[in-house]
Write a protein that holds these residues in place. Structure first.
Motif, PDB file in Angstrom:
ATOM      1  N   ALA A 143      91.477  48.241   4.813  1.00 56.97           N
ATOM      2  CA  ALA A 143      91.295  47.236   3.758  1.00 56.97           C
ATOM      3  C   ALA A 143      91.272  45.845   4.375  1.00 56.97           C
ATOM      4  O   ALA A 143      91.829  45.623   5.457  1.00 56.97           O
ATOM      5  N   TRP A 145      92.021  41.884   2.904  1.00 52.12           N
ATOM      6  CA  TRP A 145      92.447  41.013   1.805  1.00 52.12           C
ATOM      7  C   TRP A 145      92.192  39.571   2.205  1.00 52.12           C
ATOM      8  O   TRP A 145      92.434  39.190   3.346  1.00 52.12           O
ATOM      9  N   PRO A 156      91.016  41.549  -2.662  1.00 54.02           N
ATOM     10  CA  PRO A 156      90.327  42.508  -1.796  1.00 54.02           C
ATOM     11  C   PRO A 156      88.825  42.247  -1.711  1.00 54.02           C
ATOM     12  O   PRO A 156      88.048  43.143  -1.422  1.00 54.02           O
TER      13      PRO A 156
END
Length: 267
Positions: A143, A145, A156
């Motif tokens: 991920a 962010w 995100p």
């Protein structure tokens, strides 16, 4: 009074077996039991900022001198009772965070990340048998962010109106070896948080940490016992869920975890 012997109910129809459903599967990740790892404590690592305002001020100073701040954090996974647990830090009994930190401006990403993991979790003066500094297996980036402004909020995605984000935080999957020695600073606690405890629990853990079950859903897992035998596979079934709870692995364990962190995870 006569008794009737219990009977086992059986379906009149055999189960219907679907077609294969394993196309385009990712690699299977091997998870080792929590008992394979050794946990200790080391010297206190004071927080750099005494308040949220001070932290955002330091971010602003960093951005003015070096541009966007780069932060890397690790998702370290082991298992207990054949259920994934995430190794996580708790600071000042107040908020949770993953191991890692912002990179120094001069650091290359992966090597700089390994150095920050060592600062947080490597024992001081003695590494585990066969271990060296920076001995981390950095896996997939799960991920990203983004912090669009000098504020606490991270997203995100990069908001449409933002062209110069102030910070990017990457979450990496860290493949833990069969055994490892981990030490946590005395002013922090190292926890093993079961995956189901994180799921949809933004009130306690914040949006970044509560999203981890979604991030890990892409993987299949095989669960290994202390002797190296595979004892369960995804999807598999585990024991009764009442046995699962957050465990304090290192640090002060006198605090009642059922009420800890009334404030969600810090960004």
């Amino acid at each position: 009074m006569s008794t009737i012997a219990p009977t086992v109910a059986q379906s009149a129809k055999p189960p219907i077996l679907p077609l294969d459903f394993n196309a385009n599967q990712p690699e299977t990740i091997r998870l080792y039991p929590l008992t394979n790892y050794t946990f200790g404590v080391k010297e206190t690592q004071p927080e750099e900022d005494q308040s949220v305002i001070a932290r955002l001020q330091r971010l602003q100073e960093h951005y003015a001198e070096h541009g966007m701040r780069r932060t890397c954090e690790g998702i370290l996974v082991c298992h207990e009772h054949n259920h994934p647990h995430i190794l996580m830090l708790q600071i000042a009994n107040a908020f949770f965070k993953l191991p890692g930190d912002y990179l120094r401006p001069e650091d290359e990403e992966i090597e700089g990340f390994k150095a920050r993991l060592d600062e947080r979790l490597a024992p001081v003066g003695r590494l585990g048998e066969g271990e060296e500094a920076g001995d981390w297996q950095i896996g997939d980036c799960l991920a990203q962010w983004w912090r669009p402004n000098f504020e606490t909020f991270m997203y995100p995605f990069v908001p449409a109106h933002v062209t110069r984000p102030k910070e990017c935080k990457k979450l990496y999957f860290i493949q833990l070896p069969k055994s490892k020695v981990l030490s946590v600073p005395k002013n922090m606690k190292l926890l093993a948080v079961p995956l189901f405890e994180l799921y949809d629990n933004t009130a306690r853990y914040g949006p970044q940490l509560s999203a981890i079950p979604h991030l890990l859903s892409r993987y299949n897992f095989e669960f290994v016992d202390e002797d190296g035998n595979v004892v369960a596979l995804t999807p598999g079934t585990g024991p009764d869920g009442s046995k699962f709870k957050t465990k304090v692995l290192a640090g002060d364990d006198d605090v009642d975890m059922s009420h800890a962190n009334d404030n969600p995870a810090g960004n």
